[in-house]
Design an enzyme around this catalytic site. Sequence first.
Site, mmCIF file in Angstrom:
data_model
loop_
_atom_site.group_PDB
_atom_site.id
_atom_site.type_symbol
_atom_site.label_atom_id
_atom_site.label_comp_id
_atom_site.label_asym_id
_atom_site.label_seq_id
_atom_site.Cartn_x
_atom_site.Cartn_y
_atom_site.Cartn_z
ATOM 1 N N GLN A 76 3.372 16.673 -44.155
ATOM 2 C CA GLN A 76 2.141 17.004 -44.884
ATOM 3 C C GLN A 76 1.839 18.497 -44.801
ATOM 4 O O GLN A 76 0.907 18.961 -45.443
ATOM 5 C CB GLN A 76 0.971 16.224 -44.286
ATOM 6 C CG GLN A 76 1.063 14.713 -44.446
ATOM 7 C CD GLN A 76 -0.013 13.991 -43.670
ATOM 8 O OE1 GLN A 76 0.283 13.183 -42.804
ATOM 9 N NE2 GLN A 76 -1.278 14.249 -43.963
ATOM 10 N N ARG B 125 -6.105 9.627 -40.149
ATOM 11 C CA ARG B 125 -7.050 9.346 -41.238
ATOM 12 C C ARG B 125 -8.489 9.191 -40.732
ATOM 13 O O ARG B 125 -8.794 8.271 -39.996
ATOM 14 C CB ARG B 125 -6.605 8.089 -41.970
ATOM 15 C CG ARG B 125 -7.204 7.938 -43.360
ATOM 16 C CD ARG B 125 -6.588 6.747 -44.059
ATOM 17 N NE ARG B 125 -6.874 6.727 -45.494
ATOM 18 C CZ ARG B 125 -6.343 5.849 -46.343
ATOM 19 N NH1 ARG B 125 -5.492 4.945 -45.905
ATOM 20 N NH2 ARG B 125 -6.642 5.891 -47.623
ATOM 21 N N GLU C 223 -10.242 9.173 -47.272
ATOM 22 C CA GLU C 223 -10.578 8.813 -45.897
ATOM 23 C C GLU C 223 -11.929 8.116 -45.719
ATOM 24 O O GLU C 223 -12.028 7.165 -44.930
ATOM 25 C CB GLU C 223 -10.547 10.072 -45.017
ATOM 26 C CG GLU C 223 -9.164 10.650 -44.854
ATOM 27 C CD GLU C 223 -9.184 11.985 -44.119
ATOM 28 O OE1 GLU C 223 -8.839 11.990 -42.930
ATOM 29 O OE2 GLU C 223 -9.549 12.998 -44.735
#
Length: 608
Positions: A45, A189, A538
């Site tokens: 990421q 998350r 999220e």
Amino acid sequence: MTEADHKILSAEIRIGSEYYFYMETQTALAIPDEDNCMVVYTSSQYPEYSHRVIASCLGVPEHNIRVITRRVGGGYGGKAIRAMPVSAACALAAYKLRRPVRIYVNRNSDMIMTGGRHPMKVTYSVGFKSSGKITALHLDILINAGITEDVSPIVPSNVIKALKKYDWGALSFNVKLCKTNLTSKSAMRAPGEVQGSYIAEAIMEHVAGLLSLEVDSVRNKNFHTFESLNLFYGNIVSEGEYTLPSIMDKLAVSSSFYQRSKVIEQFNQNNTWKKRGISRVPIVYEVMQRPTSGKVSILQDGSIIVEVGGIEIGQGLWTKVRQMTAYALGLIDSSWAEDLVEKVRVIQADTLSLVQAGFTAGSTTSESSCEAVRLCCDVLVERLTPLKKQLQEQNGSVDWPMLIRQAQTQSVNLAANSYYVPESGSMSYLNFGGAVSEVEIDILTGETAILQSDIIYDCGQSLNPAVDLGQIEGAFVQGIGFFMHKEYLTNEDGLMVSNSTWKYKIPTIDTIPQNFNVHVLNSGHHEKRVLSSKASGEPPLLLAASVHCATRAAVKAAREQLKLWGKLDASVSEFYLDIPAIIPVVKTQCGLDYVEKYLESILAQKSN
């Protein structure tokens, strides 16, 4: 505290860890290139960070390293910092051996080495009126960060941001990050927010239990007004943007919350071995946009190549970017926009092609990437519009392929770069949502079934309602895993021992809500948002606390029955339901000897 009629002093909450359980484990491929260079394909990421670390590790300039990420097979934060050791080790081996090296970590090793969510120990003291209005809250929070710092310094502020969803009157806190022998904990998350939001709900449950009030009424008494919300969050909400009160009202109607509460009460009175509970939970979630780069290039045949700083990790980023590209270039001629979608291709992230790309996290990458692309398209529209008008005057009509051919002939620059930097006054904003969940527990086994969950979530004006709906559902189900199933066990050396699906249980088809209703609320125009959109990745995860709270309500009903039989020495409502509320936890809180107590009560009735 002096204003309070009642006080709870030094109560304790413990929250465990959670593994990411992405589809693809940590993986990297490193290929030596000419001139002492290295190409590394990594599931990350944050390719830019991997690039920097690899160059430092190999002792070469950064321009000798190229990191490429096509897409990531699930991330949830675990492919941000924790992907770096794997790609760096892979690059080092390839550099030494001068041959391609691939690392693919097996699931057991991945679960042991990657870490996960931060465990916490929370001690709180709260003062409140007899009506349930809270006047003061103090928290001492110990956060288990593991063996290295990682991103742990961001977690304390995230905990408090989510906790502030209620008006606590006076709020004070003391948060410490603790170095321990556990594997380093990292962003997962909603890092910190999911714990903070749950802590708030646990306190509400405790206060309501002590006062023998319905917890929903206690929550209502402590909702923010528009003024108190801006006091707690620093004036980042504009007039009309505070949609939470209306969301909770709509949710009560659409889910038939009050009617079902009465039906559940009747059900619990008529059933000895099964009990039900229902809970309505709000969220307030602050997100922050980050600077992101973008590049749009138009090729000779009219097809379009797009590069963005964001990484596709299953959140629909590429879908939204393609739409934004077609929409923004379609401003030349609105009739072209639909056809342009098929001409757009979003290509892999390449750290030497697009610099200052940033990292994919925090739920705002899609909108930041879309805004970067829109800025690129604005430049291209400005270059192409005069030519389109000229061709229209000459030919009467013009289409996209003709426009691009002529632009090539006349040496119009058909590539544009941008770097989107959010305005300082609008970098942060609040997301609102609510959920109602109903569960049924089997007192004999402790098994929990989620009968129904209803969610209303404010997406502003959604960039893509289908994508956002999927994100809301996915986040909620992942949250169910955290609150109800995923038992993260470690040994005395700090190593995870529940390192397989034999011991570590993620949500499956038979553990998600049997009836699942999600409504994406388009709340209208938001001047400072990207096309008035809001994040969806999220925040909805926090709403899964409604399942845990509903389970607690069902356990409370079981304990009330024990009390009615005269077989419960402890308090009916003052008990703590662990996270995750797995089968043994629920069974223990209901009473391991429930059948015996039932038989004893029957015998007592007969003897009387």
